[in-house]
Design an enzyme around this catalytic site. Structure first.
Site, PDB file in Angstrom:
ATOM      1  N   GLU A   1       5.139  34.302   6.875  1.00 46.97           N
ATOM      2  CA  GLU A   1       4.329  33.116   7.083  1.00 46.97           C
ATOM      3  C   GLU A   1       4.643  31.859   6.572  1.00 46.97           C
ATOM      4  O   GLU A   1       5.467  32.079   5.611  1.00 46.97           O
ATOM      5  CB  GLU A   1       2.873  33.662   6.649  1.00 46.97           C
ATOM      6  CG  GLU A   1       2.278  34.798   7.134  1.00 46.97           C
ATOM      7  CD  GLU A   1       0.967  35.075   6.106  1.00 46.97           C
ATOM      8  OE1 GLU A   1       0.685  34.462   5.361  1.00 46.97           O
ATOM      9  OE2 GLU A   1       0.581  36.503   6.448  1.00 46.97           O
TER      10      GLU A   1
ATOM     11  N   SER B   1      -1.223  35.263  -7.682  1.00 45.29           N
ATOM     12  CA  SER B   1      -0.269  34.394  -7.217  1.00 45.29           C
ATOM     13  C   SER B   1       1.161  35.065  -6.601  1.00 45.29           C
ATOM     14  O   SER B   1       0.880  36.126  -6.298  1.00 45.29           O
ATOM     15  CB  SER B   1       0.232  33.651  -8.488  1.00 45.29           C
ATOM     16  OG  SER B   1       0.887  32.562  -8.335  1.00 45.29           O
ATOM     17  N   LEU B   2       1.894  34.313  -6.255  1.00 44.55           N
ATOM     18  CA  LEU B   2       3.205  34.787  -5.617  1.00 44.55           C
ATOM     19  C   LEU B   2       4.287  34.575  -6.816  1.00 44.55           C
ATOM     20  O   LEU B   2       4.544  33.396  -7.310  1.00 44.55           O
ATOM     21  CB  LEU B   2       3.341  34.199  -4.602  1.00 44.55           C
ATOM     22  CG  LEU B   2       2.433  34.514  -3.256  1.00 44.55           C
ATOM     23  CD1 LEU B   2       2.676  33.488  -2.094  1.00 44.55           C
ATOM     24  CD2 LEU B   2       2.632  35.874  -2.893  1.00 44.55           C
TER      25      LEU B   2
ATOM     26  N   CYS C   1      19.675  -6.536 -26.383  1.00 47.23           N
ATOM     27  CA  CYS C   1      18.281  -6.337 -25.872  1.00 47.23           C
ATOM     28  C   CYS C   1      17.961  -7.319 -24.663  1.00 47.23           C
ATOM     29  O   CYS C   1      17.961  -8.454 -25.014  1.00 47.23           O
ATOM     30  CB  CYS C   1      17.139  -6.133 -26.929  1.00 47.23           C
ATOM     31  SG  CYS C   1      15.740  -5.804 -26.210  1.00 47.23           S
TER      32      CYS C   1
ATOM     33  N   CYS D   1      10.148  -7.254 -30.573  1.00 51.98           N
ATOM     34  CA  CYS D   1      10.644  -7.132 -29.224  1.00 51.98           C
ATOM     35  C   CYS D   1       9.432  -7.268 -28.268  1.00 51.98           C
ATOM     36  O   CYS D   1       8.561  -6.414 -28.295  1.00 51.98           O
ATOM     37  CB  CYS D   1      11.451  -6.039 -29.142  1.00 51.98           C
ATOM     38  SG  CYS D   1      12.153  -5.836 -27.315  1.00 51.98           S
TER      39      CYS D   1
ATOM     40  N   ASP E   1       0.695  -1.177   0.003  1.00 57.75           N
ATOM     41  CA  ASP E   1      -0.020   0.080  -0.093  1.00 57.75           C
ATOM     42  C   ASP E   1       0.799   1.426  -0.051  1.00 57.75           C
ATOM     43  O   ASP E   1       0.562   2.250  -0.561  1.00 57.75           O
ATOM     44  CB  ASP E   1      -0.878  -0.043   1.166  1.00 57.75           C
ATOM     45  CG  ASP E   1      -1.977  -1.238   1.007  1.00 57.75           C
ATOM     46  OD1 ASP E   1      -1.981  -1.658   0.157  1.00 57.75           O
ATOM     47  OD2 ASP E   1      -2.543  -1.089   1.983  1.00 57.75           O
TER      48      ASP E   1
ATOM     49  N   LYS F   1       4.207  28.983   3.920  1.00 61.27           N
ATOM     50  CA  LYS F   1       3.290  28.595   2.683  1.00 61.27           C
ATOM     51  C   LYS F   1       2.651  27.233   2.622  1.00 61.27           C
ATOM     52  O   LYS F   1       3.302  26.268   2.708  1.00 61.27           O
ATOM     53  CB  LYS F   1       4.116  28.770   1.483  1.00 61.27           C
ATOM     54  CG  LYS F   1       3.293  29.056   0.004  1.00 61.27           C
ATOM     55  CD  LYS F   1       4.484  29.267  -1.104  1.00 61.27           C
ATOM     56  CE  LYS F   1       3.690  29.452  -2.342  1.00 61.27           C
ATOM     57  NZ  LYS F   1       2.647  28.538  -2.669  1.00 61.27           N
TER      58      LYS F   1
ATOM     59  N   CYS G   1      14.542  -9.101 -26.074  1.00 65.06           N
ATOM     60  CA  CYS G   1      14.667  -9.966 -27.142  1.00 65.06           C
ATOM     61  C   CYS G   1      16.006 -10.548 -27.787  1.00 65.06           C
ATOM     62  O   CYS G   1      16.082 -11.165 -28.699  1.00 65.06           O
ATOM     63  CB  CYS G   1      13.954  -9.370 -28.362  1.00 65.06           C
ATOM     64  SG  CYS G   1      14.745  -7.995 -29.145  1.00 65.06           S
TER      65      CYS G   1
ATOM     66  N   ASP H   1       0.826   4.042  -2.806  1.00 65.14           N
ATOM     67  CA  ASP H   1       0.569   5.387  -2.511  1.00 65.14           C
ATOM     68  C   ASP H   1       1.833   6.309  -3.002  1.00 65.14           C
ATOM     69  O   ASP H   1       1.643   7.336  -3.776  1.00 65.14           O
ATOM     70  CB  ASP H   1       0.729   5.484  -1.151  1.00 65.14           C
ATOM     71  CG  ASP H   1       0.237   6.866  -0.418  1.00 65.14           C
ATOM     72  OD1 ASP H   1      -0.108   7.647  -1.403  1.00 65.14           O
ATOM     73  OD2 ASP H   1       0.477   7.154   0.916  1.00 65.14           O
TER      74      ASP H   1
HETATM   75  S1  IVH Z   1      -0.513  35.394   0.243  1.00 64.12           S
HETATM   76  C1  IVH Z   1      -1.338  38.234  -3.301  1.00 64.12           C
HETATM   77  N1  IVH Z   1      -0.070  33.859   1.849  1.00 64.12           N
HETATM   78  O1  IVH Z   1       0.289  30.176  -2.656  1.00 64.12           O
HETATM   79  C2  IVH Z   1      -0.746  37.221  -2.675  1.00 64.12           C
HETATM   80  N2  IVH Z   1      -0.522  32.568  -0.137  1.00 64.12           N
HETATM   81  O2  IVH Z   1       1.744  30.154  -4.951  1.00 64.12           O
HETATM   82  C3  IVH Z   1      -1.815  36.152  -2.149  1.00 64.12           C
HETATM   83  N3  IVH Z   1      -0.608  30.404  -0.240  1.00 64.12           N
HETATM   84  O3  IVH Z   1      -2.131  31.455  -4.525  1.00 64.12           O
HETATM   85  C4  IVH Z   1      -1.267  34.968  -1.638  1.00 64.12           C
HETATM   86  N4  IVH Z   1       0.114  29.713   1.785  1.00 64.12           N
HETATM   87  O4  IVH Z   1      -2.993  30.114  -2.541  1.00 64.12           O
HETATM   88  C5  IVH Z   1      -0.467  33.845   0.736  1.00 64.12           C
HETATM   89  N5  IVH Z   1       0.632  32.386   3.779  1.00 64.12           N
HETATM   90  C6  IVH Z   1       0.381  32.566   2.361  1.00 64.12           C
HETATM   91  C7  IVH Z   1      -0.049  31.135   1.673  1.00 64.12           C
HETATM   92  C8  IVH Z   1      -0.172  31.473   0.247  1.00 64.12           C
HETATM   93  C9  IVH Z   1      -0.087  29.578   0.605  1.00 64.12           C
HETATM   94  C10 IVH Z   1      -0.827  30.076  -1.450  1.00 64.12           C
HETATM   95  C11 IVH Z   1      -1.938  30.922  -2.016  1.00 64.12           C
HETATM   96  C12 IVH Z   1      -1.242  31.633  -3.530  1.00 64.12           C
HETATM   97  C13 IVH Z   1      -0.188  30.661  -3.802  1.00 64.12           C
HETATM   98  C14 IVH Z   1       0.907  31.081  -4.738  1.00 64.12           C
END
Ligand code: IVH
Length: 728
Positions: free
Chosen positions: A120, A90-91, A443, A468, A41, A122, A446, A45
């Protein structure tokens, strides 16, 4: 370490992808058909998880024939679109301390001073957007493309993590309207127990916590409830099953957690700092992270990054880095955003982990196109979140370049945190017993002498393409794969049985298979047993023959993919089918004509011409044509005809449809609606009070669809519908 060229990385990913798909398909088949597991398993996974990660990193692989597309129940259904009040950005990423410093320097330059910074974790989860109006939740949506997401508000009542109304306190008055962003995720412990449960139920586990989260949130629980209520009313035998499914969905939702990490629109008294906004959010009862820290400068950021670098596996959820944000909101505004990401924030990604393990051996694999690839077998070792025991070594040159000997302790990492890669030997650890790898000259499958396909080519191939056994099996398996003709009854084991039992000599014989040919094979005739509820299952032969009929009607591009022409994947095949619309035209076209097709370059064009120049290849085409395989794209101005060649019988009353509107919906998509059920019927759509036609469908083993399956048929074609059939 030299950086590999982009194409090489792709080739690595592709090779690994095929390996994993083979492994998983084989394991699944044995697991479900024989109750005998080829993988434990945990190994399953891990292989599955690696495959999903690989597809995430290389989306071009994901569109093709992947077991990740078949995890039962994880495919999302349709949701209403929601336009977010403010775009979810996004970041940008920093992959080193230098890149992080460069970001900070730019911020400082723009602002003229060093602002305080909010650090923070991520969270590796699923981004969501929540809107509260006068303190009440009015919308929960997925991120979607950042502008428009999917409305999953219907699931809120099953999500204890999400408050439906905000707590009002004197310190934090609730604004008229507030839009909050956050990440939904499973804690690793919950994820593990969920997967254990799935395995115990004989279902495929989730690939990773993020996928599990997405699959869980993006389900229409309301529809399941409706279905159950209707089944109850009818006194249907499906009540128990539907109840179990609903309970599972609800339980999974109840485990989803939320951490908020951003604000969108905020009407009313706005906070000065993001960290203050978090205080307010926390005051209202929204879950914020207690790991966020405000630091005065980059030294503080460095300490935070270092701390979680050491403790990244101690956090209760998966993290993929650290997010650093300018804390003061007015400064965030001054810095602004690009169309993709804010300038006031950056995500620092931890470097891939490097571990040591022993290289136990180097073996070679013969692929579908005859390419012989050495791969490393290692003592299993945990790296970047999964256990690894294999890694491709690409070719003999690469083995030499890395300088590894069999028996060496080697450095191993996951390239891009996904693909296992042997970096090189730990020379000091050698004791003289290590030995050099010798690339086989013949090979292993084969015995044919191996040769480079072109002068000076680093890859060597087995030139015995036609017979093959390794190549043959891979090609037959490929014909049936999801990116090609998508024949579910023809998995790894079935392909093997067809070849070993001498029923087919090559892929040319597959589509014309008849019942009498399968009658001599144990695999195809043995008693398939009963399913969980005691219903007899259809024999392998019946399954295969039924699906071959559907396969023959599939669009031309799939036929092209199924032919295993080098470099012709779904994208090139679709381009060729769209432009030339006929296999004979494609076969007769010159390199120049083919290369002129948008999306088909000279390399692909040459490969196509070379392929059709081979006698036995043309023989494959001839046999397929004789078997009734579709060889042209009937063009129509009415748009796509995804149900071309599919015959449907509709019986009973379907909610939301009249008999006429359902018939039209099928016909509009090129399908045929017939009044009576026969062996030629591809699907029987059975609504309420379905009568003898349903009985006949069961007797003939034809797939039966309910309202949901019918919708899947219309939206996603026959393949999608086959996954939504209603068990008897
Ligand atoms: S701030 C405008 N803070 O990562 C900035 N995002 O790769 C908005 N994410 O789309 C995001 N932890 O979904 C922020 N502490 C955090 C985060 C975080 C995860 C995600 C978020 C973002 C993505 C970008």
């Amino acid at each position: 370490m030299n950086e590999p060229a982009a194409t090489e990385v792709d080739e690595t990913a592709r090779t690994r992808w095929s390996e994993l798909v083979g492994l998983i398909e084989q394991a699944r088949e044995l697991y479900y058909e024989d109750d005998a597991a080829t993988l434990s398993d945990a190994e399953y996974d891990l292989a599955f998880r690696e495959l999903v990660e690989l597809e995430d990193a290389h989306p071009e692989l994901a569109s093709a024939d992947s077991p990740t597309q078949t995890v039962g129940g994880e495919r999302s259904e349709m949701f209403e679109p929601v336009t977010h009040l403010r775009r979810l950005l996004s970041l940008d990423n920093a992959f080193s301390a230098q890149e992080l410093d460069a970001w900070a320097a730019r911020v400082e330059r723009e602002l003229g001073s060093v602002p305080s910074l909010l650090c923070e974790l991520k969270v590796d989860g699923l981004a969501v957007d929540l809107v509260y109006e006068r303190g009440r939740l009015t919308s929960l949506a997925t991120r979607g493309d950042g502008r428009v997401g999917e409305d999953v508000t219907g699931n809120v009542r099953y999500l204890p993590a999400i408050p439906r109304s905000l707590r009002r306190t004197a310190a934090h008055p609730v604004p008229e309207l507030v839009e909050v962003r956050g990440e939904m995720f499973f804690a690793l412990a919950d994820f593990t127990s969920l997967n254990d449960e799935m395995l115990a139920q004989g279902r495929s586990p989730f690939a990773n916590a993020r996928n599990a989260g997405a699959g869980t949130l993006r389900q229409r629980v309301d529809r399941r409830e409706d279905e159950l209520a209707q089944a109850r009313e009818r006194g249907s035998s499906t009540v128990a099953r539907l109840q179990v499914e609903l309970d599972r969905a609800v339980r999974r939702l109840s485990l989803l957690r939320l951490v908020v990490h951003g604000i969108g629109v905020w009407h009313g008294h706005e906070p000065v700092r993001q960290s203050e906004a978090y205080d307010a959010l926390r005051g209202w009862g929204l879950p914020t992270s207690d790991r966020a820290r405000v630091v005065p400068d980059m030294a503080g950021v460095g300490a935070y990054v270092e701390h979680y670098g050491e403790h990244r596996h101690d956090v209760e959820h998966e993290i993929d880095g650290v997010v650093v944000k300018v804390d003061e909101l007015s400064l965030q505004d001054r810095l602004g955003s690009t169309s993709r990401a804010p300038r006031w924030a950056i995500a620092y990604k931890y470097p891939p982990e490097v571990v040591r393990t022993r290289l136990l051996g180097i073996e070679v694999n013969v692929g579908r196109t005859g390419r012989v690839t050495p791969f490393a077998l290692m003592e299993p070792v945990h790296v970047a979140g999964s256990t690894v025991s294999m890694a491709t070594l690409h070719n003999a040159d690469e083995v030499r370049r890395k300088g590894v000997l069999i028996g060496d302790i080697v450095f191993l990492r996951k390239a891009g945190d996904v693909i296992p890669e042997v970096l090189g030997p730990v020379v000091e650890e050698r004791d003289g017993t290590e030995r050099e790898f010798v690339m086989p000259t013949h090979c292993p499958s084969c015995g044919t002498e191996l040769a480079p396909s072109k002068e000076g080519d680093v890859d060597i191939r087995c030139p015995n393409a036609r017979s093959c056994p390794s190549q043959l099996r891979e090609r037959v398996f490929h014909v049936a794969s999801r990116g090609a003709l998508d024949i579910e009854g023809l998995g790894w084991k079935a392909a093997n049985a067809l070849l070993v039992d001498g029923i087919i000599t090559d892929e040319g014989d597959v589509l014309g298979l008849r019942a009498d040919q399968l009658a001599g094979s144990e695999f195809f005739t043995r008693d398939p047993g009963k399913d969980e509820s005691g219903r007899p299952l259809s024999a392998n032969s019946e399954k295969l023959l039924g699906q071959l009929e559907v396969a023959k009607a599939r669009p031309l591009w799939r036929v092209l993919v199924a032919l295993s022409i080098r470099h012709v994947g779904p994208t090139a095949a679709q381009a060729l089918a769209r432009e030339l619309a006929d296999l004979d035209r494609i076969a007769a076209a010159s390199v120049e004509e083919l290369a002129a097709v948008e999306g088909v370059g000279p390399i692909i064009a040459e490969a196509v011409v070379e392929w059709f120049a081979v006698d036995w290849h043309r023989e494959v085409v001839r046999k397929w044509r004789a078997a009734g395989v579709r060889m042209s794209e009937e063009r129509s101005d009415d748009g796509p005809r995804p149900l071309e060649g599919v015959t449907v019988v509709i019986t009973g009353t379907l909610e939301g449809w009249t008999r006429d509107s359902a018939t039209e919906a099928v016909q509009e998509r090129g399908g045929k609606v017939s009044g009576s059920v026969s062996k030629k019927t591809d699907f029987v759509v059975a609504g309420e009070n379905a009568g003898t036609k349903l009985d006949k469908a069961r007797a003939l083993g034809r797939p039966v669809l309910g309202a949901e399956g019918f919708q899947a048929l219309l939206d996603g074609g026959a393949a999608a519908a086959l996954e939504r059939t209603v068990p008897a």
